[in-house]
Design a protein around this motif. Structure first.
Motif, PDB file in Angstrom:
ATOM      1  N   ARG A  54      -7.969 -21.319   2.124  1.00  0.00           N
ATOM      2  CA  ARG A  54      -7.082 -20.421   2.852  1.00  0.00           C
ATOM      3  C   ARG A  54      -5.686 -20.431   2.245  1.00  0.00           C
ATOM      4  O   ARG A  54      -5.122 -21.485   1.975  1.00  0.00           O
ATOM      5  N   ASP A  55      -5.152 -19.239   2.066  1.00  0.00           N
ATOM      6  CA  ASP A  55      -3.777 -19.081   1.595  1.00  0.00           C
ATOM      7  C   ASP A  55      -3.165 -17.957   2.427  1.00  0.00           C
ATOM      8  O   ASP A  55      -3.667 -16.823   2.423  1.00  0.00           O
ATOM      9  N   ARG A  56      -2.092 -18.264   3.140  1.00  0.00           N
ATOM     10  CA  ARG A  56      -1.482 -17.294   4.044  1.00  0.00           C
ATOM     11  C   ARG A  56      -1.001 -16.047   3.298  1.00  0.00           C
ATOM     12  O   ARG A  56      -1.137 -14.935   3.784  1.00  0.00           O
ATOM     13  N   ALA A  57      -0.467 -16.222   2.095  1.00  0.00           N
ATOM     14  CA  ALA A  57       0.021 -15.079   1.314  1.00  0.00           C
ATOM     15  C   ALA A  57      -1.132 -14.137   0.951  1.00  0.00           C
ATOM     16  O   ALA A  57      -0.990 -12.911   1.039  1.00  0.00           O
ATOM     17  N   ASP A  58      -2.279 -14.714   0.576  1.00  0.00           N
ATOM     18  CA  ASP A  58      -3.449 -13.880   0.251  1.00  0.00           C
ATOM     19  C   ASP A  58      -3.961 -13.163   1.485  1.00  0.00           C
ATOM     20  O   ASP A  58      -4.378 -12.002   1.416  1.00  0.00           O
ATOM     21  N   GLU A  59      -3.952 -13.833   2.634  1.00  0.00           N
ATOM     22  CA  GLU A  59      -4.398 -13.205   3.869  1.00  0.00           C
ATOM     23  C   GLU A  59      -3.485 -12.045   4.255  1.00  0.00           C
ATOM     24  O   GLU A  59      -3.956 -10.985   4.693  1.00  0.00           O
ATOM     25  N   GLU A  60      -2.176 -12.225   4.082  1.00  0.00           N
ATOM     26  CA  GLU A  60      -1.235 -11.146   4.390  1.00  0.00           C
ATOM     27  C   GLU A  60      -1.444  -9.956   3.460  1.00  0.00           C
ATOM     28  O   GLU A  60      -1.423  -8.804   3.897  1.00  0.00           O
ATOM     29  N   GLU A  61      -1.649 -10.247   2.180  1.00  0.00           N
ATOM     30  CA  GLU A  61      -1.890  -9.158   1.233  1.00  0.00           C
ATOM     31  C   GLU A  61      -3.184  -8.430   1.558  1.00  0.00           C
ATOM     32  O   GLU A  61      -3.262  -7.201   1.458  1.00  0.00           O
ATOM     33  N   LEU A  62      -4.192  -9.166   1.987  1.00  0.00           N
ATOM     34  CA  LEU A  62      -5.461  -8.550   2.354  1.00  0.00           C
ATOM     35  C   LEU A  62      -5.285  -7.605   3.548  1.00  0.00           C
ATOM     36  O   LEU A  62      -5.862  -6.521   3.583  1.00  0.00           O
ATOM     37  N   TYR A  66      -6.062  -3.594   3.581  1.00  0.00           N
ATOM     38  CA  TYR A  66      -6.918  -2.907   4.548  1.00  0.00           C
ATOM     39  C   TYR A  66      -6.189  -1.698   5.139  1.00  0.00           C
ATOM     40  O   TYR A  66      -6.789  -0.643   5.353  1.00  0.00           O
ATOM     41  N   GLN A  67      -4.890  -1.863   5.402  1.00  0.00           N
ATOM     42  CA  GLN A  67      -4.098  -0.750   5.918  1.00  0.00           C
ATOM     43  C   GLN A  67      -4.026   0.375   4.879  1.00  0.00           C
ATOM     44  O   GLN A  67      -4.217   1.547   5.206  1.00  0.00           O
ATOM     45  N   ARG A  68      -3.784   0.022   3.625  1.00  0.00           N
ATOM     46  CA  ARG A  68      -3.739   1.012   2.551  1.00  0.00           C
ATOM     47  C   ARG A  68      -5.093   1.691   2.382  1.00  0.00           C
ATOM     48  O   ARG A  68      -5.169   2.903   2.164  1.00  0.00           O
ATOM     49  N   TRP A  69      -6.170   0.914   2.477  1.00  0.00           N
ATOM     50  CA  TRP A  69      -7.526   1.425   2.352  1.00  0.00           C
ATOM     51  C   TRP A  69      -7.783   2.504   3.405  1.00  0.00           C
ATOM     52  O   TRP A  69      -8.306   3.573   3.108  1.00  0.00           O
ATOM     53  N   GLN A  70      -7.388   2.210   4.628  1.00  0.00           N
ATOM     54  CA  GLN A  70      -7.596   3.162   5.714  1.00  0.00           C
ATOM     55  C   GLN A  70      -6.804   4.453   5.475  1.00  0.00           C
ATOM     56  O   GLN A  70      -7.329   5.557   5.650  1.00  0.00           O
ATOM     57  N   LEU A  71      -5.553   4.326   5.039  1.00  0.00           N
ATOM     58  CA  LEU A  71      -4.737   5.514   4.786  1.00  0.00           C
ATOM     59  C   LEU A  71      -5.304   6.363   3.644  1.00  0.00           C
ATOM     60  O   LEU A  71      -5.336   7.595   3.728  1.00  0.00           O
ATOM     61  N   ILE A  72      -5.780   5.709   2.588  1.00  0.00           N
ATOM     62  CA  ILE A  72      -6.387   6.447   1.477  1.00  0.00           C
ATOM     63  C   ILE A  72      -7.670   7.134   1.936  1.00  0.00           C
ATOM     64  O   ILE A  72      -7.943   8.278   1.544  1.00  0.00           O
ATOM     65  N   ASN A  73      -8.449   6.467   2.777  1.00  0.00           N
ATOM     66  CA  ASN A  73      -9.665   7.107   3.295  1.00  0.00           C
ATOM     67  C   ASN A  73      -9.338   8.351   4.113  1.00  0.00           C
ATOM     68  O   ASN A  73     -10.021   9.370   4.008  1.00  0.00           O
ATOM     69  N   TYR A  74      -8.274   8.284   4.917  1.00  0.00           N
ATOM     70  CA  TYR A  74      -7.841   9.471   5.667  1.00  0.00           C
ATOM     71  C   TYR A  74      -7.403  10.583   4.716  1.00  0.00           C
ATOM     72  O   TYR A  74      -7.719  11.756   4.924  1.00  0.00           O
ATOM     73  N   VAL A 131       3.652   1.984   2.321  1.00  0.00           N
ATOM     74  CA  VAL A 131       3.123   0.668   2.699  1.00  0.00           C
ATOM     75  C   VAL A 131       3.053  -0.225   1.466  1.00  0.00           C
ATOM     76  O   VAL A 131       3.434  -1.397   1.505  1.00  0.00           O
ATOM     77  N   SER A 132       2.587   0.329   0.364  1.00  0.00           N
ATOM     78  CA  SER A 132       2.488  -0.428  -0.881  1.00  0.00           C
ATOM     79  C   SER A 132       3.866  -0.890  -1.355  1.00  0.00           C
ATOM     80  O   SER A 132       4.062  -2.060  -1.703  1.00  0.00           O
ATOM     81  N   PHE A 133       4.832   0.020  -1.366  1.00  0.00           N
ATOM     82  CA  PHE A 133       6.185  -0.334  -1.813  1.00  0.00           C
ATOM     83  C   PHE A 133       6.837  -1.353  -0.889  1.00  0.00           C
ATOM     84  O   PHE A 133       7.521  -2.265  -1.340  1.00  0.00           O
ATOM     85  N   ARG A 134       6.632  -1.182   0.413  1.00  0.00           N
ATOM     86  CA  ARG A 134       7.216  -2.123   1.370  1.00  0.00           C
ATOM     87  C   ARG A 134       6.684  -3.530   1.131  1.00  0.00           C
ATOM     88  O   ARG A 134       7.443  -4.503   1.110  1.00  0.00           O
ATOM     89  N   TYR A 135       5.378  -3.643   0.905  1.00  0.00           N
ATOM     90  CA  TYR A 135       4.795  -4.950   0.638  1.00  0.00           C
ATOM     91  C   TYR A 135       5.350  -5.531  -0.657  1.00  0.00           C
ATOM     92  O   TYR A 135       5.677  -6.712  -0.728  1.00  0.00           O
ATOM     93  N   MET A 136       5.453  -4.712  -1.688  1.00  0.00           N
ATOM     94  CA  MET A 136       5.961  -5.195  -2.978  1.00  0.00           C
ATOM     95  C   MET A 136       7.416  -5.658  -2.847  1.00  0.00           C
ATOM     96  O   MET A 136       7.794  -6.676  -3.427  1.00  0.00           O
ATOM     97  N   ARG A 137       8.225  -4.925  -2.094  1.00  0.00           N
ATOM     98  CA  ARG A 137       9.618  -5.339  -1.889  1.00  0.00           C
ATOM     99  C   ARG A 137       9.693  -6.647  -1.120  1.00  0.00           C
ATOM    100  O   ARG A 137      10.483  -7.530  -1.454  1.00  0.00           O
ATOM    101  N   MET A 138       8.869  -6.797  -0.093  1.00  0.00           N
ATOM    102  CA  MET A 138       8.859  -8.046   0.680  1.00  0.00           C
ATOM    103  C   MET A 138       8.391  -9.194  -0.202  1.00  0.00           C
ATOM    104  O   MET A 138       8.962 -10.283  -0.164  1.00  0.00           O
ATOM    105  N   HIS A 139       7.367  -8.967  -0.988  1.00  0.00           N
ATOM    106  CA  HIS A 139       6.822  -9.989  -1.867  1.00  0.00           C
ATOM    107  C   HIS A 139       7.856 -10.376  -2.925  1.00  0.00           C
ATOM    108  O   HIS A 139       8.010 -11.554  -3.240  1.00  0.00           O
ATOM    109  N   GLU A 140       8.558  -9.415  -3.463  1.00  0.00           N
ATOM    110  CA  GLU A 140       9.594  -9.680  -4.464  1.00  0.00           C
ATOM    111  C   GLU A 140      10.735 -10.481  -3.856  1.00  0.00           C
ATOM    112  O   GLU A 140      11.258 -11.404  -4.478  1.00  0.00           O
ATOM    113  N   ALA A 141      11.111 -10.163  -2.620  1.00  0.00           N
ATOM    114  CA  ALA A 141      12.182 -10.892  -1.940  1.00  0.00           C
ATOM    115  C   ALA A 141      11.784 -12.348  -1.732  1.00  0.00           C
ATOM    116  O   ALA A 141      12.606 -13.264  -1.881  1.00  0.00           O
TER     117      ALA A 141
END
Length: 148
Positions: A54-62, A66-74, A131-141
């Motif tokens: 278990r890695d919390r960072a990997d779980e958050e990215e996952l 899933y959120q991105r996956w759902q939006l792309i499916n829509y 959503v992708s950019f927000r995650y990347m900015r948070m991850h970079e911070a």
């Protein structure tokens, strides 16, 4: 129902613009499918890493994936609906011009619905990008704040 060569030429002229729109929608679907493929590949990689521990960072990215996956499916669903409606518009243009059926309102309604679906597809794509950019900015911070 006596169709002249000039009538066929006129029908083809009417259907050219929707055909170009259909080409654009098909290209957009290719972009969406490529984004979905990258999300799926990254999801598989993270799931493999999470199986070993278990890695919390990997779980958050996952969760973000899933959120991105759902939006792309829509977005894919809305783009596919747009393509279907444009195909029906083209078919009705031919049907209406060759049979003198009054399908002009039906064509107009279907075209407006197709444009609404296309707008929705772009909105879902834009939301997925945000959503992708927000995650990347948070991850970079987080990476900047971590001591080395």
């Amino acid at each position: 129902m006596n169709i002249q060569i000039s009538d066929i030429g006129h029908i083809i002229q009417l259907s050219i613009a929707p055909v170009f729109l259909l080409t654009g929608v098909a290209t957009k679907l290719t972009v969406l499918m490529n984004r979905l493929a990258r999300i799926i590949d990254r999801t598989r990689e993270l799931k493999d890493r999470l199986r070993s521990g278990r890695d919390r960072a990997d779980e958050e990215e996952l969760e973000v994936l899933y959120q991105r996956w759902q939006l792309i499916n829509y977005a894919i669903t809305a783009s596919t609906a747009t393509g279907l409606l444009i195909c029906l518009v083209i078919a009705l243009l031919f049907l209406g011009d060759t049979t003198d059926l009054p399908v002009d309102r039906c064509i107009a309604v279907m075209f407006v619905i197709a444009m609404a679906a296309l707008i929705c597809s772009f909105m879902f794509l834009l939301r997925e990008v945000f959503v992708s950019f927000r995650y990347m900015r948070m991850h970079e911070a987080v990476l900047i704040q971590e001591p080395r």
